[in-house]
Design an enzyme around this catalytic site. Sequence first.
Site: not given
Lengths: 470, 484
Positions: B75, B150, B174
């Site tokens: 990420k 996210s 997330s």
Amino acid sequence: MYTKTIGIEIHVELKTNTKIYSNSINGYGKTANSNVNVVDLGYPGTLPTLNDAVIRTALKAAIILNCDINKRMHFDRKNYFYPDLPKGYQITQAETPIGVNGYVDIDVNGETKRIRIHDIHIEEDTCKSIHYKHHSFLDFNRAGVPLVEIVTEADMHSAEEAMAYVEKLRELFLYADISDCKIEEGSMRCDVNISISKTDELGVRAEIKNIGSISSVGKAINREAARQEELLENGKEVTFATYRYDEKKDETIMMRVKEAGNDYRYFPEPDIPFVELDDEIIKEVTESIPMLASERRKIYVQRGISELNANKIIQNRDISDYLNNFLDTDINLVQASNLLLGDISAYLNKEEKSIFNTKLDTNKFIDVVNKLDKGEINSKVFKDILVDLMEKEDSVDEIISSKGIKIISDPEELKKIVLTILENNQNSVNDYKNGNERAIKFLMGQIMKETKGSANPELVNKLLEEELKK
Amino acid sequence: MSKYLDLGIKELHNKLVNKEIKPKDLVLEAFERIEANQDLNAFITLDKEGAIKRAEELENVESDSLYYGIPIAIKDNIVTKGLRTTCASHILDNFYPIYDATIIETIKNNNMIIIGKTNMDEFAMGSTSQTSYFGAPKNPWNKTKVSGGSSGGSAVCVSAGLVPFALGSDTGGSIRQPSSYCGIVGMKPTYGRVSRYGLIAFGSSLDQIGPMTKTVYDNALLLNLISGHDDKDLTSSRKPVDDYTRLIGKPIDGLKIGVPKFFMSEIVSDEVKSKVEEIIKLLEDNGAQIEYIDIDYIENAVTLYQIIAMGEASSNLARFDGIKYGFSKKDPEGIDDLYESTRGEGFGEEVKRRIMVGSYLLSGDNAKIYYNKALQIRNGIRESFLKAFEKYDLIIGPNATTTAYNLGEGLDDPLKTFLDDILVIPVNMAGLPGMNVPIGFGKDKLPIGLQIIGDEFEEAKMYQLASFIEEKLNLDLDPFKEVK
């Protein structure tokens, strides 16, 4: 008649090897930006660590200031934007300062007065900004240097009291190995809050930031009080503002008006868990506190050193530490302190050395003090051998003989010299016999001159008195 | 096209050790897949050159780790030395970190190969990945749907099999919510289990990095790798690392499982609810004891989250000021203009909104009224969960109230994104581990996931239940099955 009311905030840099929230070297003053890592730069993703030595040093300071210790404390973020603040917040202590409700006793004009400490808390220093023409430069060496801030109650009412407080705090922290407390170099910084009033109700205060020396603290207070008095006398008001003190102009200059309720959005620092200070750590730290200045002063005076000299010794931490090596030995401490404050300090100042970086070890010092004390050498000889004492490994005896200095202690040999001198100075002999006792000093001097200072002074004195009484 | 990346870590490891395949084969296959699926927008930055170079280097390195030669996607809020790390923000779109996050060091030391940095909501603020400065990733099951967020890019990347192993971060769901939307396994470990050093902070007291994978077993293997104490993160736990695979495959009879009533209330859509009920039935049929329970303040979790996460974010994002790194307004008129223009242009709408709300919440007396109060109630949630775990081994429920919705939906409603996370946020508030395991599909063939919540550091037990469900359901989780 206006009364001054003064409160003081002092920031002190702690003497630790590394910074407070990172493992960078605590070396502010080195080549700019050489002691810096990603944590100090506030890089994205970095997190603070917590230097245990900072906690212990701050705890020591809190204990010395007679504070109540917050045994479960945390850190807080103080949020504001400024280029010298890499993270956009300072990690400090707002809610649970390490120490609260302390005090310091100061002596002013022979009276002891207690100054209450509101709190002492731990925080990090910011970058150093350097402005040059239209540019500003940042030195991150200072970012993350550990500080404690000591905040007094508004307990002081004169420049003298304020100066005595700052001096006392400096002396305490210096002797407890908390900081080198160099105001001129910024390792100790004073902010003074002052207001004046004719009544019990306090006046509007001004804050004078970062005053550059202890004497300037006094001058700035008197200057600012006079300025405020002039305003009030002319029916004007004092502005709640931050000032700086210009030493050359002897003037306080407004930097910025204080806005009521400056909003730092404090909240508990989520990256540093609560710190528990158990009784064991408190005990350990308490026991680690070295002999402080007031106690040293007391001992020196008890041992016959004048108060003036005792204070001079205290002002030089190394000399005091060195002298303390001999408190339990059998030497003349007054003689020892005179040497240290006299010729030895002169040498050290000239060479810019600490006494601990010389070859004058404790055995040599004891030897040389005893030789002086017993009259085996005199002060002239001491001056002659001083440099060698400080710079050579040799013993005192070796140095004396290597210099070709011979101490004449043979009574027969000395007697001959004494008789010759008396014969050649009949006038002085007559003076002495007519009651002028000072004449003996002159004769003594002549003998020393004759022997190039190598005569045993005690013995010469004895022989002179014997011969003159004949 | 080779299909090695459909295999798990153990199988790949065996083939690598036997020299049946080389690390480079896996890297090239990953890039083939990525290049064939560029429309998914799963990545912000790819490191093809670096990954191939590393794979070639590894050919001369003896395989000394289970993870040797295995590709992984990261990420884009986890810093990677020399590899652009943007947080999906304009303000960092040219930021090349000079250090590695602790877990990146671990990954590199174990000779894993980083393929690239995955798309996400800007600074992890959002639940659809649509706040990304680089555009939203697309859900592989239906490219008109959101990926969730996210960690949307990581979820898409794993779901589509581009790189089947990825790391995400979870501040308020997330990892779990996009895992649910994309039909993969995602774990948010106990707060403090994985070092946060090098994770660009959003809500410091909530953020946690976790693995996102196709299978439960691979997920546990990755958690084994990234867990552990880190001297650089004072909030990381000193508790010894478990072998998180140790209970996988063990029977579940006798497990006591709680289902918070709130998790099955009217806020949850019928299709999700009925799928979870099917699972409850399955578990009961296999000897687990299920009871409906109450968790105090659980319905307030979103409000608490807004206060705590936004308060912390407003402070955490203060460092992006245009002075030290990242986007900086050229030729500003003074320092205030530098701040205002850099941050005004550098941050997107959602980030600015949250910074403003967070700043307000910490201003003056508000910190006491809101933030400190929120911390207290948050503690109440945690205590209520911990009390439940005295009686129950695990707690379950859905991760999301619905399946993935249309791209573009909810963009004009700043509150929607928080309500998407209404079921996942309580776990962050309590600092507990939570995970997603796929349990089926809704009417549009969109994945539905089950949330499993464990007691502190009881991730192994969560994997036990997840692997049981995975095995029993044996779902086909390839979103491109029909296309192929």
